[in-house]
Design a protein around this motif. Structure first.
Motif, PDB file in Angstrom:
ATOM      1  N   LEU A  95       0.824  -1.201   0.000  1.00 20.71           N
ATOM      2  CA  LEU A  95       0.000   0.000   0.000  1.00 20.71           C
ATOM      3  C   LEU A  95       0.860   1.254   0.000  1.00 20.71           C
ATOM      4  O   LEU A  95       2.007   1.224   0.430  1.00 20.71           O
ATOM      5  CB  LEU A  95      -0.911  -0.007   1.236  1.00 20.71           C
ATOM      6  CG  LEU A  95      -1.935  -1.151   1.234  1.00 20.71           C
ATOM      7  CD1 LEU A  95      -2.434  -1.430   2.632  1.00 20.71           C
ATOM      8  CD2 LEU A  95      -3.100  -0.810   0.314  1.00 20.71           C
ATOM      9  N   PRO A  96       0.326   2.378  -0.473  1.00 17.03           N
ATOM     10  CA  PRO A  96       1.105   3.620  -0.523  1.00 17.03           C
ATOM     11  C   PRO A  96       1.510   4.088   0.874  1.00 17.03           C
ATOM     12  O   PRO A  96       0.896   3.714   1.882  1.00 17.03           O
ATOM     13  CB  PRO A  96       0.145   4.621  -1.170  1.00 17.03           C
ATOM     14  CG  PRO A  96      -0.907   3.807  -1.830  1.00 17.03           C
ATOM     15  CD  PRO A  96      -1.023   2.550  -1.048  1.00 17.03           C
ATOM     16  N   ALA A  97       2.533   4.928   0.906  1.00 19.23           N
ATOM     17  CA  ALA A  97       3.016   5.447   2.186  1.00 19.23           C
ATOM     18  C   ALA A  97       1.996   6.366   2.834  1.00 19.23           C
ATOM     19  O   ALA A  97       1.908   6.429   4.068  1.00 19.23           O
ATOM     20  CB  ALA A  97       4.335   6.190   1.985  1.00 19.23           C
ATOM     21  N   ARG A  98       1.211   7.094   2.030  1.00 20.16           N
ATOM     22  CA  ARG A  98       0.245   8.039   2.585  1.00 20.16           C
ATOM     23  C   ARG A  98      -1.145   7.430   2.572  1.00 20.16           C
ATOM     24  O   ARG A  98      -1.738   7.230   1.515  1.00 20.16           O
ATOM     25  CB  ARG A  98       0.245   9.349   1.802  1.00 20.16           C
ATOM     26  CG  ARG A  98      -0.797  10.345   2.318  1.00 20.16           C
ATOM     27  CD  ARG A  98      -0.785  11.652   1.554  1.00 20.16           C
ATOM     28  NE  ARG A  98       0.395  12.442   1.858  1.00 20.16           N
ATOM     29  CZ  ARG A  98       0.606  13.661   1.370  1.00 20.16           C
ATOM     30  NH1 ARG A  98      -0.276  14.208   0.553  1.00 20.16           N
ATOM     31  NH2 ARG A  98       1.700  14.315   1.692  1.00 20.16           N
ATOM     32  N   PRO A  99      -1.716   7.135   3.743  1.00 21.20           N
ATOM     33  CA  PRO A  99      -3.069   6.592   3.782  1.00 21.20           C
ATOM     34  C   PRO A  99      -4.108   7.686   3.632  1.00 21.20           C
ATOM     35  O   PRO A  99      -3.800   8.881   3.673  1.00 21.20           O
ATOM     36  CB  PRO A  99      -3.142   5.963   5.181  1.00 21.20           C
ATOM     37  CG  PRO A  99      -2.222   6.809   6.013  1.00 21.20           C
ATOM     38  CD  PRO A  99      -1.110   7.250   5.086  1.00 21.20           C
ATOM     39  N   ASP A 100      -5.366   7.292   3.476  1.00 24.11           N
ATOM     40  CA  ASP A 100      -6.463   8.253   3.421  1.00 24.11           C
ATOM     41  C   ASP A 100      -6.882   8.698   4.815  1.00 24.11           C
ATOM     42  O   ASP A 100      -7.376   9.812   4.993  1.00 24.11           O
ATOM     43  CB  ASP A 100      -7.656   7.642   2.685  1.00 24.11           C
ATOM     44  CG  ASP A 100      -7.365   7.466   1.209  1.00 24.11           C
ATOM     45  OD1 ASP A 100      -7.503   8.438   0.459  1.00 24.11           O
ATOM     46  OD2 ASP A 100      -6.958   6.361   0.814  1.00 24.11           O
ATOM     47  N   ALA A 101      -6.710   7.831   5.788  1.00 16.61           N
ATOM     48  CA  ALA A 101      -7.021   8.168   7.178  1.00 16.61           C
ATOM     49  C   ALA A 101      -6.065   7.405   8.077  1.00 16.61           C
ATOM     50  O   ALA A 101      -5.549   6.344   7.701  1.00 16.61           O
ATOM     51  CB  ALA A 101      -8.471   7.821   7.520  1.00 16.61           C
ATOM     52  N   GLU A 102      -5.832   7.958   9.256  1.00 14.66           N
ATOM     53  CA  GLU A 102      -4.968   7.291  10.214  1.00 14.66           C
ATOM     54  C   GLU A 102      -5.448   7.589  11.617  1.00 14.66           C
ATOM     55  O   GLU A 102      -6.087   8.618  11.870  1.00 14.66           O
ATOM     56  CB  GLU A 102      -3.509   7.730  10.048  1.00 14.66           C
ATOM     57  CG  GLU A 102      -3.253   9.188  10.352  1.00 14.66           C
ATOM     58  CD  GLU A 102      -1.825   9.622  10.032  1.00 14.66           C
ATOM     59  OE1 GLU A 102      -1.141   8.901   9.269  1.00 14.66           O
ATOM     60  OE2 GLU A 102      -1.403  10.681  10.550  1.00 14.66           O
ATOM     61  N   SER A 103      -5.167   6.668  12.516  1.00 11.49           N
ATOM     62  CA  SER A 103      -5.578   6.800  13.903  1.00 11.49           C
ATOM     63  C   SER A 103      -4.351   6.602  14.780  1.00 11.49           C
ATOM     64  O   SER A 103      -3.727   5.532  14.752  1.00 11.49           O
ATOM     65  CB  SER A 103      -6.652   5.755  14.226  1.00 11.49           C
ATOM     66  OG  SER A 103      -7.092   5.872  15.548  1.00 11.49           O
ATOM     67  N   LEU A 104      -3.977   7.642  15.527  1.00 17.74           N
ATOM     68  CA  LEU A 104      -2.793   7.552  16.375  1.00 17.74           C
ATOM     69  C   LEU A 104      -3.032   6.577  17.522  1.00 17.74           C
ATOM     70  O   LEU A 104      -4.144   6.439  18.025  1.00 17.74           O
ATOM     71  CB  LEU A 104      -2.441   8.926  16.948  1.00 17.74           C
ATOM     72  CG  LEU A 104      -2.130  10.057  15.964  1.00 17.74           C
ATOM     73  CD1 LEU A 104      -1.660  11.290  16.729  1.00 17.74           C
ATOM     74  CD2 LEU A 104      -1.102   9.645  14.943  1.00 17.74           C
ATOM     75  N   GLN A 105      -1.960   5.927  17.936  1.00 15.29           N
ATOM     76  CA  GLN A 105      -1.973   5.054  19.098  1.00 15.29           C
ATOM     77  C   GLN A 105      -1.032   5.637  20.155  1.00 15.29           C
ATOM     78  O   GLN A 105      -0.380   6.652  19.936  1.00 15.29           O
ATOM     79  CB  GLN A 105      -1.562   3.639  18.696  1.00 15.29           C
ATOM     80  CG  GLN A 105      -2.365   3.050  17.535  1.00 15.29           C
ATOM     81  CD  GLN A 105      -3.839   2.904  17.830  1.00 15.29           C
ATOM     82  OE1 GLN A 105      -4.223   2.216  18.763  1.00 15.29           O
ATOM     83  NE2 GLN A 105      -4.684   3.560  17.036  1.00 15.29           N
ATOM     84  N   HIS A 106      -0.962   4.990  21.313  1.00 17.86           N
ATOM     85  CA  HIS A 106      -0.162   5.517  22.423  1.00 17.86           C
ATOM     86  C   HIS A 106       1.266   5.876  22.001  1.00 17.86           C
ATOM     87  O   HIS A 106       1.766   6.953  22.330  1.00 17.86           O
ATOM     88  CB  HIS A 106      -0.103   4.478  23.554  1.00 17.86           C
ATOM     89  CG  HIS A 106      -1.045   4.758  24.681  1.00 17.86           C
ATOM     90  ND1 HIS A 106      -2.327   5.233  24.493  1.00 17.86           N
ATOM     91  CD2 HIS A 106      -0.889   4.644  26.027  1.00 17.86           C
ATOM     92  CE1 HIS A 106      -2.918   5.376  25.667  1.00 17.86           C
ATOM     93  NE2 HIS A 106      -2.068   5.031  26.614  1.00 17.86           N
ATOM     94  N   ALA A 107       1.923   4.977  21.290  1.00 14.85           N
ATOM     95  CA  ALA A 107       3.331   5.205  20.945  1.00 14.85           C
ATOM     96  C   ALA A 107       3.490   6.417  20.039  1.00 14.85           C
ATOM     97  O   ALA A 107       4.462   7.177  20.163  1.00 14.85           O
ATOM     98  CB  ALA A 107       3.911   3.963  20.265  1.00 14.85           C
ATOM     99  N   ASP A 108       2.539   6.623  19.142  1.00 17.25           N
ATOM    100  CA  ASP A 108       2.599   7.775  18.240  1.00 17.25           C
ATOM    101  C   ASP A 108       2.455   9.080  19.013  1.00 17.25           C
ATOM    102  O   ASP A 108       3.171  10.054  18.767  1.00 17.25           O
ATOM    103  CB  ASP A 108       1.481   7.693  17.194  1.00 17.25           C
ATOM    104  CG  ASP A 108       1.476   6.373  16.453  1.00 17.25           C
ATOM    105  OD1 ASP A 108       2.527   6.002  15.908  1.00 17.25           O
ATOM    106  OD2 ASP A 108       0.424   5.713  16.432  1.00 17.25           O
ATOM    107  N   VAL A 109       1.528   9.105  19.956  1.00 14.01           N
ATOM    108  CA  VAL A 109       1.305  10.305  20.759  1.00 14.01           C
ATOM    109  C   VAL A 109       2.498  10.558  21.677  1.00 14.01           C
ATOM    110  O   VAL A 109       2.944  11.696  21.833  1.00 14.01           O
ATOM    111  CB  VAL A 109       0.002  10.185  21.562  1.00 14.01           C
ATOM    112  CG1 VAL A 109      -0.191  11.386  22.483  1.00 14.01           C
ATOM    113  CG2 VAL A 109      -1.193  10.055  20.617  1.00 14.01           C
ATOM    114  N   ALA A 110       3.025   9.491  22.266  1.00 15.82           N
ATOM    115  CA  ALA A 110       4.186   9.646  23.152  1.00 15.82           C
ATOM    116  C   ALA A 110       5.352  10.290  22.409  1.00 15.82           C
ATOM    117  O   ALA A 110       6.086  11.114  22.979  1.00 15.82           O
ATOM    118  CB  ALA A 110       4.604   8.289  23.715  1.00 15.82           C
ATOM    119  N   ALA A 111       5.544   9.930  21.158  1.00  9.49           N
ATOM    120  CA  ALA A 111       6.658  10.488  20.381  1.00  9.49           C
ATOM    121  C   ALA A 111       6.458  11.971  20.081  1.00  9.49           C
ATOM    122  O   ALA A 111       7.432  12.682  19.824  1.00  9.49           O
ATOM    123  CB  ALA A 111       6.809   9.712  19.072  1.00  9.49           C
TER     124      ALA A 111
END
Length: 483
Positions: A206-222
């Motif tokens: 799949l392409p690197a850029r999705p149409d939608a994304e949902s952050l998880q704990h690790a993403d927010v922590a960063a």
């Protein structure tokens, strides 16, 4: 991070992979994952009763092949064909060879009411509009029977790309989706129909850029700003708050609460609710003059409880003329001149609820709530700003800047209906403003703010809460994410 891709993107990736695999191999991968997931939902497979609602096309084929695998493990599997003349022939042959049965639509009620698990394979990701009457009747019978209802790829009757639901749609206990999440599975109203989500990896590129994304704990922590050894209150970020009025002093208090609990090094407040703010938060830096005379800030929050008088309009104009990021909420959204917002060089973040978004777009509230993805993208594009659309699913959209096109929409996964309480949006504004002041781009500040805001509400459990209670839980939510 949970990423979602449009139907068109998923279809293209499937075609590319099928060109490299033996005929039917991709469907077998999907069916294997689907069967394994169903087995995990049942207490035992051997002796269980499984009903398949089978439409035409590949979605029905996935259900039939999964049913064949479960039949070989000792389950009693019966397929009810919604469109018998267009059922997947090879899948139907595989089911029969494994000992599965086919029931007529007339006998469907008995099959569905006696099932332990029902697989919804009526309509695939290309479906549009609600279910037809005959299919809707089968779905109602399945729901009345009390079986575990599992959607194949997505619940039939929902729009995979937009999350819209027009007419009758399946309300699944779980959805087993293949290759990639689809945007509609993450966004209300379709999200409410999906139940628990599980992704089966079938090997799509799949392409690197999705149409939608949902952050998880690790993403927010960063993304969380953290003070360094040399930090002082100014390096940590000073946020200015222009909020409240004689009629709504509490809005100022709540916005300041969100900012103070959201990591700001200092909060400057200017407005008519200074006494109420100082009484609750003596650490606030209060000024009586216009925002431009309040002192240095790295970001402004303007609008909660501001009213619509000449003083409010002048304060908003003053803030929008600044060269720092500005978050506009509530009354500020009604008063802001669209041309001024579009012309700003610094970032602007807009945080409307559905009613405010409808007014900004010139459409009905129902249209915003039924098509949230389209609405948040339209807001961002029309105003050249980051748009945070509050609601049952909070969404964030932002333009990528000149030459970068439309960005992915971020979907906040931490929301709870208990946040539908007076003043909670004021807390979110202050929190997000503090993140802007700490140096996060509007795109990230809005997503992190929404995430922490939802977590803070969840800290209070499934019980009534107050906006100030949410603000007081922000530190715990921050610690939980930061680790």
């Amino acid at each position: 991070m949970r990423t979602a891709y449009s139907v068109e993107t998923v279809r293209a990736a499937e075609r590319a992979l099928m060109a490299q695999l033996p005929h039917g191999a991709l469907m077998q991968r999907a069916a294997a994952g689907l069967a394994a997931s169903c087995a995990g939902l049942l207490r035992r497979v051997y002796g269980s009763r499984i009903a398949l609602l089978v439409g035409s096309g590949d979605n029905g084929g996935d259900a039939l092949y999964a049913g064949a695998r479960l039949a070989r493990r000792g389950a009693g599997v019966t397929a009810v064909l919604v469109a018998p003349e267009r059922a997947h022939a090879a899948g139907l042959a595989a089911l029969r060879a494994a000992g599965g049965r086919v029931a007529s639509a007339e006998a469907a009620d008995g099959v569905l009411r006696g099932a332990d698990l029902v697989l919804d394979g009526i309509v695939g990701i290309g479906g549009k509009g609600g279910l037809r009457p005959d299919a809707a009747q089968l779905v109602r019978a399945a729901a009345d029977g009390g079986a575990i209802l599992v959607a194949v790829d997505l619940p039939s009757g929902v729009d995979a790309d937009t999350g819209e639901v027009h007419g009758t749609a399946v309300r699944a206990d779980a959805t087993i989706t293949f290759g990639a999440y689809k945007p509609g599975l993450l966004v209300d109203p379709a999200r409410e129909h999906a139940g628990a989500l599980r992704l089966v990896d079938i090997g799509l590129q799949l392409p690197a850029r999705p149409d939608a994304e949902s952050l998880q704990h690790a993403d927010v922590a960063a993304l969380l700003p953290r003070p360094a050894a040399e930090s002082d209150k100014y390096r940590r970020g000073v946020v200015g708050v222009v909020a409240g009025s004689a009629r709504y002093p509490g809005a100022a208090v709540l916005a300041v609460a969100g900012a103070l609990h959201g990591g700001a090094g200092a909060v400057r407040y200017t407005g008519p609710a200074a006494d109420a703010v100082i009484a609750r938060f003596p650490e606030t830096l209060v000024t009586a003059g216009p925002p431009s005379k309040a002192g240095r800030v790295q970001a402004w929050v303007v609008g909660p409880g501001l009213g619509d008088g000449p003083e409010a309009r002048q304060a908003l104009e003053d803030v929008l003329a600044s060269d720092v990021p500005v978050l506009v909420d509530a009354d500020g959204l009604r008063l802001m001149p669209a041309d001024t917002v579009r012309a700003r060089a610094a970032e602007t973040v807009l945080t409307p609820h559905a009613g405010e978004a409808a007014a900004l777009l010139g459409v009905s509230r129902d249209r915003v709530e039924s098509g949230r993805l389209a609405a948040v993208r339209a807001l961002s594009e029309r105003y050249g700003a980051t748009a945070l659309l509050k609601g049952s699913t909070t969404l964030i959209a932002s333009t990528g800047g000149p030459g970068h096109g439309r960005r992915t929409v971020r979907v906040n996964p931490t929301g709870t209906p208990w946040l539908a309480t007076a003043g909670s949006g004021d807390v979110l504004s202050g929190l997000t403003g503090s993140l802007l002041a700490a140096g996060l781009p509007g795109w990230d500040a809005a997503a992190v703010g929404a995430y922490l805001h939802g977590l803070a509400a969840r800290e209070r459990g499934a019980a009534p809460l107050t906006a100030m209670g949410v603000a007081e839980e922000l530190r715990g939510a921050w610690r939980g994410v930061a680790g």
